[in-house]
Design an enzyme around this catalytic site. Sequence first.
Site, PDB file in Angstrom:
ATOM      1  N   ASP A 129       3.085 -13.997  10.382  1.00  0.00           N
ATOM      2  CA  ASP A 129       3.778 -13.153   9.423  1.00  0.00           C
ATOM      3  C   ASP A 129       5.157 -12.782   9.983  1.00  0.00           C
ATOM      4  O   ASP A 129       5.667 -11.698   9.722  1.00  0.00           O
ATOM      5  CB  ASP A 129       2.939 -11.880   9.177  1.00  0.00           C
ATOM      6  CG  ASP A 129       3.258 -11.262   7.841  1.00  0.00           C
ATOM      7  OD1 ASP A 129       4.179 -11.753   7.177  1.00  0.00           O
ATOM      8  OD2 ASP A 129       2.595 -10.272   7.483  1.00  0.00           O
ATOM      9  N   CYS A 184     -14.248 -16.533  -7.733  1.00  0.00           N
ATOM     10  CA  CYS A 184     -14.156 -15.226  -8.414  1.00  0.00           C
ATOM     11  C   CYS A 184     -14.898 -15.273  -9.754  1.00  0.00           C
ATOM     12  O   CYS A 184     -15.499 -14.281 -10.173  1.00  0.00           O
ATOM     13  CB  CYS A 184     -12.697 -14.840  -8.663  1.00  0.00           C
ATOM     14  SG  CYS A 184     -11.829 -14.279  -7.202  1.00  0.00           S
ATOM     15  N   CYS A 187     -16.069 -12.275 -12.188  1.00  0.00           N
ATOM     16  CA  CYS A 187     -16.003 -10.975 -11.490  1.00  0.00           C
ATOM     17  C   CYS A 187     -14.606 -10.363 -11.675  1.00  0.00           C
ATOM     18  O   CYS A 187     -13.604 -11.069 -11.662  1.00  0.00           O
ATOM     19  CB  CYS A 187     -16.279 -11.185 -10.001  1.00  0.00           C
ATOM     20  SG  CYS A 187     -16.057  -9.698  -8.998  1.00  0.00           S
ATOM     21  N   CYS A 194      -8.915  -1.009  -8.623  1.00  0.00           N
ATOM     22  CA  CYS A 194      -7.558  -0.660  -8.152  1.00  0.00           C
ATOM     23  C   CYS A 194      -7.083   0.608  -8.874  1.00  0.00           C
ATOM     24  O   CYS A 194      -6.972   0.621 -10.103  1.00  0.00           O
ATOM     25  CB  CYS A 194      -6.600  -1.813  -8.403  1.00  0.00           C
ATOM     26  SG  CYS A 194      -4.902  -1.361  -7.988  1.00  0.00           S
ATOM     27  N   CYS A 217       1.205  -1.100  -5.773  1.00  0.00           N
ATOM     28  CA  CYS A 217       0.155  -1.160  -4.742  1.00  0.00           C
ATOM     29  C   CYS A 217       0.316  -0.025  -3.729  1.00  0.00           C
ATOM     30  O   CYS A 217       1.418   0.259  -3.254  1.00  0.00           O
ATOM     31  CB  CYS A 217       0.230  -2.520  -4.049  1.00  0.00           C
ATOM     32  SG  CYS A 217      -0.978  -2.708  -2.746  1.00  0.00           S
ATOM     33  N   CYS A 244      -4.149   0.197   2.081  1.00  0.00           N
ATOM     34  CA  CYS A 244      -5.269   0.445   1.158  1.00  0.00           C
ATOM     35  C   CYS A 244      -6.218  -0.753   1.255  1.00  0.00           C
ATOM     36  O   CYS A 244      -5.770  -1.896   1.357  1.00  0.00           O
ATOM     37  CB  CYS A 244      -4.734   0.584  -0.269  1.00  0.00           C
ATOM     38  SG  CYS A 244      -6.014   0.567  -1.547  1.00  0.00           S
ATOM     39  N   CYS A 247      -9.425  -2.935  -2.925  1.00  0.00           N
ATOM     40  CA  CYS A 247      -9.738  -4.203  -3.609  1.00  0.00           C
ATOM     41  C   CYS A 247     -10.461  -5.188  -2.684  1.00  0.00           C
ATOM     42  O   CYS A 247     -10.926  -6.234  -3.130  1.00  0.00           O
ATOM     43  CB  CYS A 247      -8.492  -4.824  -4.221  1.00  0.00           C
ATOM     44  SG  CYS A 247      -7.166  -5.133  -3.067  1.00  0.00           S
TER      45      CYS A 247
END
Length: 312
Positions: A129, A184, A187, A194, A217, A244, A247
């Site tokens: 990153d 996914c 779902c 969120c 976010c 956070c 999710c």
Amino acid sequence: MLSFSEYIKQECAKEGFFDCSISNSHVLSKEKQYHKEWIAKGFHGNMRYLENNLDMRFHPNLLMPGTKSIVTVLLNYYPQEKMPITNNYRIAKYAYGQDYHYVVKDKLNRIAEKCREEFGNFEYRAFTDSAPIPDRVWAEKGGLGWIGKNTLLINKQHGSFFVIAHLFIDKELTPDKRYQEDLCLDCTKCIDACPTNALFTDTSTGSVSYKIDARKCLSYQTIENKSTEKDIPQNEFRNWIFGCDICQDVCPFNKNPEATSIKEFTPHPSLFSLRKADWHTLKPMDFGEMFRGTPVKRAGYMGLVRNIEWLS
Ligand code: B12
Ligand code: SF4
Ligand code: SF4
């Protein structure tokens, strides 16, 4: 005798990466287009660096000339123990211990140097990153998982509590032929949970894509937003003062995460003893001691104080 590709995977496992894949270097044209459209909508807020180096971001040879292979690794950061939530504020789990940028880079450099000893000289660069690279895209291309509706890379066995990093190498290695389909399905737990409606599914282009409005976010609001004005109501912060995990916590693929064995990710012993009142009276010296070398330190004492004030 192991081939270079087999050897590097063996060394990645020895350094604690739970999975690793090799991709051929190539230009990511569709993803570049997607990224540009996302930026054009302003979803990145004040993260202006995401507007820059677009050619380099999606063309590995512009980042490191001569790149032939991309080795992508996953490192689990899920803690042994979670911060108590009663009468407390919350910090994202990736930030409990030492900053992964340093931990991972050391590991990748060690791996590359061992490969040099074994197979002779070659050029490489380790990225965690730390450069314009679409981390999740390369991980998905390498078959390490799929990019889910929470926009994170999800590994079928290990969930999503891991960081992604890469070695760019100027040697032709054997690419993986793995592919992980999107699981996914119907779902929507992350979208429903969120608190700020940052996540949504977009079908306008014909092909379904999973999107985030980063400005909404909580991770953006508590880490990237440098303003003194808060953009979202106090109750939507749900006690998160740095990052956070909502999710991810609700994702069925994170139901029984294995705890990390990386000792650098062990939190400071005092972190779990704090309660709301202690956060309000935290002194700069205590902050420095508790968060030295962690991602929270990068936000700074005043950054954390601002977040706590927003929630009080
Ligand atoms: C900017 C950023 C953020 C922003 C924006 C998040 C985001 N999802 O983009 C903010 C500050 C909100 C953020 C938050 C977090 N982040 Co962050 N973040 C990044 C960063 C630096 C860049 C991401 C980026 O380029 N976004 C741009 C948009 C356009 O990306 P995108 O919507 O996913 O679309 C791309 C692809 O998915 C694909 N794509 C998507 N849909 C479609 C559709 C079509 C048709 C096509 C062709 C392509 C395509 O193309 C796009 C181009 O790259 C990456 C590191 C990196 N260098 O990649 C870490 C990274 C994504 N973050 C990470 C983490 C851990 C987090 C947090 C969990 C931290 C926390 N606990 O608070 C949260 C999670 C929030 C969330 N649900 O995403 C990890 C994720 C690990 C994982 N398992 O996936 C990363 C990979 C860092 C790392 N190296 O490990 N982050
Ligand atoms: S990290 Fe939190 S605020 Fe951000 S998208 Fe996920 S649940 Fe929403
Ligand atoms: S919560 Fe459900 S929809 Fe969201 S990423 Fe996980 S599996 Fe996909």
